[in-house]
Design an enzyme around this catalytic site. Sequence first.
Site, PDB file in Angstrom:
ATOM      1  N   MET A  27       0.829  -1.194   0.000  1.00 28.45           N
ATOM      2  CA  MET A  27       0.000   0.000   0.000  1.00 28.45           C
ATOM      3  C   MET A  27       0.873   1.257   0.000  1.00 28.45           C
ATOM      4  O   MET A  27       0.427   2.338   0.380  1.00 28.45           O
ATOM      5  CB  MET A  27      -0.963  -0.001   1.185  1.00 28.45           C
ATOM      6  CG  MET A  27      -2.006  -1.098   1.077  1.00 28.45           C
ATOM      7  SD  MET A  27      -3.568  -0.747   1.942  1.00 28.45           S
ATOM      8  CE  MET A  27      -3.009  -0.570   3.619  1.00 28.45           C
ATOM      9  N   LEU A  30       6.843   2.728   1.368  1.00 26.90           N
ATOM     10  CA  LEU A  30       7.779   1.610   1.433  1.00 26.90           C
ATOM     11  C   LEU A  30       8.919   1.877   2.411  1.00 26.90           C
ATOM     12  O   LEU A  30       9.436   2.989   2.504  1.00 26.90           O
ATOM     13  CB  LEU A  30       8.355   1.326   0.051  1.00 26.90           C
ATOM     14  CG  LEU A  30       7.351   0.993  -1.062  1.00 26.90           C
ATOM     15  CD1 LEU A  30       8.091   0.515  -2.314  1.00 26.90           C
ATOM     16  CD2 LEU A  30       6.330  -0.035  -0.624  1.00 26.90           C
ATOM     17  N   HIS A  34       9.603  -3.686   3.178  1.00 28.66           N
ATOM     18  CA  HIS A  34       9.216  -3.874   1.775  1.00 28.66           C
ATOM     19  C   HIS A  34      10.433  -4.145   0.898  1.00 28.66           C
ATOM     20  O   HIS A  34      10.388  -4.970  -0.013  1.00 28.66           O
ATOM     21  CB  HIS A  34       8.492  -2.628   1.257  1.00 28.66           C
ATOM     22  CG  HIS A  34       7.219  -2.308   1.967  1.00 28.66           C
ATOM     23  ND1 HIS A  34       7.101  -1.251   2.840  1.00 28.66           N
ATOM     24  CD2 HIS A  34       6.005  -2.907   1.948  1.00 28.66           C
ATOM     25  CE1 HIS A  34       5.865  -1.206   3.309  1.00 28.66           C
ATOM     26  NE2 HIS A  34       5.183  -2.198   2.799  1.00 28.66           N
ATOM     27  N   GLN A  61     -10.048  -2.176   2.691  1.00 30.58           N
ATOM     28  CA  GLN A  61      -9.408  -2.696   3.901  1.00 30.58           C
ATOM     29  C   GLN A  61      -9.575  -1.786   5.111  1.00 30.58           C
ATOM     30  O   GLN A  61      -9.178  -2.156   6.216  1.00 30.58           O
ATOM     31  CB  GLN A  61      -7.917  -2.916   3.659  1.00 30.58           C
ATOM     32  CG  GLN A  61      -7.619  -4.086   2.757  1.00 30.58           C
ATOM     33  CD  GLN A  61      -6.149  -4.235   2.461  1.00 30.58           C
ATOM     34  OE1 GLN A  61      -5.735  -4.302   1.315  1.00 30.58           O
ATOM     35  NE2 GLN A  61      -5.337  -4.318   3.505  1.00 30.58           N
ATOM     36  N   GLY A 148       4.808 -10.498   3.752  1.00 31.23           N
ATOM     37  CA  GLY A 148       5.566 -10.507   4.991  1.00 31.23           C
ATOM     38  C   GLY A 148       4.917 -11.326   6.091  1.00 31.23           C
ATOM     39  O   GLY A 148       3.695 -11.314   6.251  1.00 31.23           O
ATOM     40  N   GLN A 149       5.748 -12.007   6.877  1.00 27.96           N
ATOM     41  CA  GLN A 149       5.269 -12.764   8.027  1.00 27.96           C
ATOM     42  C   GLN A 149       4.729 -11.847   9.119  1.00 27.96           C
ATOM     43  O   GLN A 149       3.951 -12.286   9.970  1.00 27.96           O
ATOM     44  CB  GLN A 149       6.408 -13.617   8.583  1.00 27.96           C
ATOM     45  CG  GLN A 149       6.075 -14.405   9.838  1.00 27.96           C
ATOM     46  CD  GLN A 149       5.033 -15.479   9.631  1.00 27.96           C
ATOM     47  OE1 GLN A 149       4.995 -16.091   8.562  1.00 27.96           O
ATOM     48  NE2 GLN A 149       4.194 -15.717  10.640  1.00 27.96           N
TER      49      GLN A 149
END
Length: 293
Positions: A27, A30, A34, A61, A148-149
């Site tokens: 989104m 960064l 990222h 969202q 990403g985790q």
Amino acid sequence: MTTRLIRTAEELQALPGRGRRAVVMTMGALHEGHATLIRTAREAAGPEGQVVVTVFVNPLQFGAGEDLDRYPRTLDADMVVAREAGADLVLAPAVDEVYPGGEPQVRVTAGPMGERLEGASRPGHFDGMLTVVAKLLHLTRPDVALFGQKDAQQLALIRRMVRDLNFPVEILGVPTVRERDNLALSSRNRYLSEADRATALALSRALFAAQAEAPRGASAVRQAAQGVLKEAAGLQPPLQLDYVALVDPADFIEVPDDHTGEAVLAVAAKVGTTRLIDNLPLTLGATTLGATR
């Protein structure tokens, strides 16, 4: 290296094919987290492949009272990060490119997993997230997409959607990137004052304190995390805990106290007006003896 900015999927599809395509969906705003995703995408695509970064602030969202209007839009700076990390293309579509005709009447539903934890705190959030991910997968047609985790529940839901709906794409999770003080990198960190940040560090402290107790099992993990978070509630500003949960990574249901094996410890809280999330994968039980932080 030159990184090209494009605005439509038609522009993307008109470009010559370049082997394996890897996509990183963002989104914007960064940061190094990222950049790590983009560098990993570069490795996944290979020297002859193509790395595409999408920059799209998805209105679906954001719920009522959330920060859609103040969410940072920094495309010029994002282009620099994308280029330095090795992206070939940045796709930054307008809202009507992603949602022609307005908000979609047909959406992807996250199901029961999407109603837990983040879904309970942010109703409809995961439906909006999965809907835009599905659309961007169609628009970009990647061989592999990287997430990403740090957003562990989001990653689990994307993997489930891809499996359940037969998307022809590989999903790769990339470990959380942390700042030197262990705060998980987030675009929202820019909203934290110095005092806010000092309080916010309780999130990672709780996770790592819990990780040290993983060989002793779920009860010890929960107690360690809750102890740190309880102390942080007395700080100034206080940590306003939303949830702390030790869950199965497959469905995000709380694991029982006798659970052994893989789990995710997830936490969410507000510091001032800023809501933050973090998590840590753990292996519970004797199998983790001898592990290091």
